[in-house]
Design a protein around this motif. Structure first.
Motif, short mmCIF file in Angstrom:
data_model
loop_
_atom_site.label_atom_id
_atom_site.label_comp_id
_atom_site.label_asym_id
_atom_site.label_seq_id
_atom_site.Cartn_x
_atom_site.Cartn_y
_atom_site.Cartn_z
N PRO A 74 0.76 -1.27 0.29
CA PRO A 74 0.24 0.15 0.05
C PRO A 74 1.09 1.43 -0.40
O PRO A 74 2.32 0.97 0.40
CB PRO A 74 -0.73 -0.14 1.12
N LYS A 75 0.41 2.05 -0.45
CA LYS A 75 1.48 3.58 -0.40
C LYS A 75 1.41 3.48 -1.57
O LYS A 75 2.07 4.87 -1.95
CB LYS A 75 1.30 4.14 0.46
N MET A 76 2.80 3.34 -2.18
CA MET A 76 3.63 3.09 -2.76
C MET A 76 4.73 1.70 -3.01
O MET A 76 5.28 1.31 -2.21
CB MET A 76 4.83 3.92 -2.18
N ASP A 77 4.30 1.57 -4.48
CA ASP A 77 4.96 0.22 -4.39
C ASP A 77 6.28 -0.26 -4.79
O ASP A 77 7.23 1.50 -4.74
CB ASP A 77 4.24 -0.36 -5.54
N GLY A 78 7.06 -1.45 -4.71
CA GLY A 78 8.32 -1.40 -4.32
C GLY A 78 9.21 -0.62 -5.14
O GLY A 78 10.16 -0.64 -5.15
N PHE A 79 9.00 -0.84 -6.63
CA PHE A 79 8.71 -0.42 -7.87
C PHE A 79 9.18 1.27 -7.77
O PHE A 79 10.11 1.90 -8.26
CB PHE A 79 8.18 -0.69 -9.08
N GLU A 80 7.84 1.62 -7.11
CA GLU A 80 8.26 3.19 -7.34
C GLU A 80 9.34 3.48 -6.00
O GLU A 80 9.92 4.66 -6.05
CB GLU A 80 6.91 3.38 -5.94
N VAL A 81 9.65 3.22 -5.19
CA VAL A 81 10.25 2.91 -3.87
C VAL A 81 11.83 2.86 -4.64
O VAL A 81 12.64 3.81 -4.38
CB VAL A 81 10.34 2.15 -2.86
N CYS A 82 12.23 1.77 -5.21
CA CYS A 82 13.37 1.30 -6.22
C CYS A 82 13.95 2.82 -6.68
O CYS A 82 14.88 3.08 -6.78
CB CYS A 82 12.96 0.46 -6.62
N ARG A 83 12.49 3.03 -7.15
CA ARG A 83 12.76 4.75 -8.70
C ARG A 83 13.43 5.47 -7.86
O ARG A 83 14.46 6.56 -7.87
CB ARG A 83 11.47 4.97 -9.68
N TYR A 84 12.48 5.95 -7.03
CA TYR A 84 12.96 7.21 -5.74
C TYR A 84 14.39 6.53 -5.36
O TYR A 84 14.71 7.94 -5.37
CB TYR A 84 11.29 7.30 -4.95
N LEU A 85 14.25 5.63 -4.72
CA LEU A 85 16.27 5.98 -3.86
C LEU A 85 17.30 5.71 -4.57
O LEU A 85 18.28 6.18 -4.68
CB LEU A 85 15.39 3.99 -3.13
N LYS A 86 16.97 5.20 -6.02
CA LYS A 86 17.96 5.32 -6.80
C LYS A 86 18.16 6.38 -7.26
O LYS A 86 19.18 6.59 -8.40
CB LYS A 86 17.58 4.52 -8.19
N LYS A 87 17.04 7.87 -7.62
CA LYS A 87 17.01 9.23 -7.88
C LYS A 87 17.88 9.87 -7.05
O LYS A 87 18.68 10.83 -7.59
CB LYS A 87 15.90 9.75 -8.42
N ASN A 88 18.02 9.77 -5.79
CA ASN A 88 17.93 10.10 -4.22
C ASN A 88 19.81 9.73 -4.51
O ASN A 88 20.28 8.72 -3.84
CB ASN A 88 17.35 9.59 -3.12
#
Length: 187
Positions: A74-88
Motif C-alpha cells: 500500500p501507499k507506494m509499491d516496491g518499484f516506485e520505492v526503488c526508482r525514488y531511492l535510485k534517483k536520490n
C-alpha cells in the motif's frame, strides 16, 4: 580432520553478512517475521517497514547496507520505492533485492530496470536468500572500495598535474632568466 558438514560450510560462507544493516520492506507481518528470523541468526542489524513510504524514510535516515523489498504494497509499491531511492544521490548506491510472489517475467524485468540488483520469488529457500544477500553485500563493499580508490587516484593525479604545471612554469621562468642573463652578459 573431521569433515565439515553442509550447514557448517554455509555458516562459514555466510559469516561475512554478520552485522550488515538490512532494511526489510513488506506489508505482510509473516513475511517480515520469516526474513527477520533468517537474518537475526547471522546477527544482522534489521529495520522493518510495512509500506513504501516508511521504507523511503528509513532508507534515508538509517542508510542500510542493503534493502529487501516487496513489490505490491500500500501507499507506494516496491518499484516506485526503488526508482525514488535510485534517483536520490544519498541512497542510490544501496543495493535493492526484490523479494516478492510476483513471478511473471514483466515484473522481474521491471524490477531490474528500475534499479534492483536481484529478484527473489516467494516462497524462497532461506539459504538462497542468504547466499544472494551475501553476494550483493560483497559486491557493494567492493564497489565502494573501488570508488574510494578511484577518488584517491584522482586526487593524486590532480596533485601531480599541479606539480607538472608548476615545473613547466619554473622551466619557462628559467629560460626567460637565462635569456635575460645572456642579454645582460653580451652588453
Amino acid at each position: 580432520t573431521p569433515k565439515i558438514n553442509q550447514f557448517q560450510a554455509l555458516d562459514n560462507y555466510l559469516a561475512e553478512i554478520q552485522g550488515a544493516r538490512i532494511l526489510v520492506v513488506d506489508d505482510h507481518p509473516t513475511n517480515l517475521m520469516s526474513v527477520s528470523q533468517a537474518l537475526e541468526m547471522y546477527h544482522c542489524q534489521l529495520k522493518m517497514a510495512p509500506d513504501g513510504l516508511q521504507a523511503v524514510r528509513l532508507a534515508e535516515e538509517w542508510m542500510p547496507d542493503l534493502i529487501l523489498l516487496d513489490v505490491l504494497m500500500p501507499k507506494m509499491d516496491g518499484f516506485e520505492v526503488c526508482r525514488y531511492l535510485k534517483k536520490n544521490p544519498k541512497t542510490q548506491e544501496i543495493p535493492i533485492i526484490f523479494v516478492t510472489a510476483k513471478y511473471e517475467t514483466h515484473y522481474i524485468v521491471e524490477g531490474l530496470l528500475c534499479g534492483g540488483v536481484d529478484y527473489i520469488i516467494k516462497p524462497f529457500q532461506v539459504n538462497e536468500l542468504l547466499t544472494r544477500l551475501k553476494t550483493h553485500l560483497q559486491m557493494s563493499r567492493l564497489a565502494r572500495a573501488l570508488s574510494k580508490k578511484n577518488n584517491e587516484l584522482l586526487e593524486v593525479n590532480q596533485r601531480l598535474e599541479a606539480e607538472i604545471a608548476l615545473r613547466r612554469q619554473a622551466e619557462g621562468d628559467l629560460k626567460i632568466a637565462d635569456s635575460q642573463l645572456s642579454s645582460i652578459g653580451s652588453h
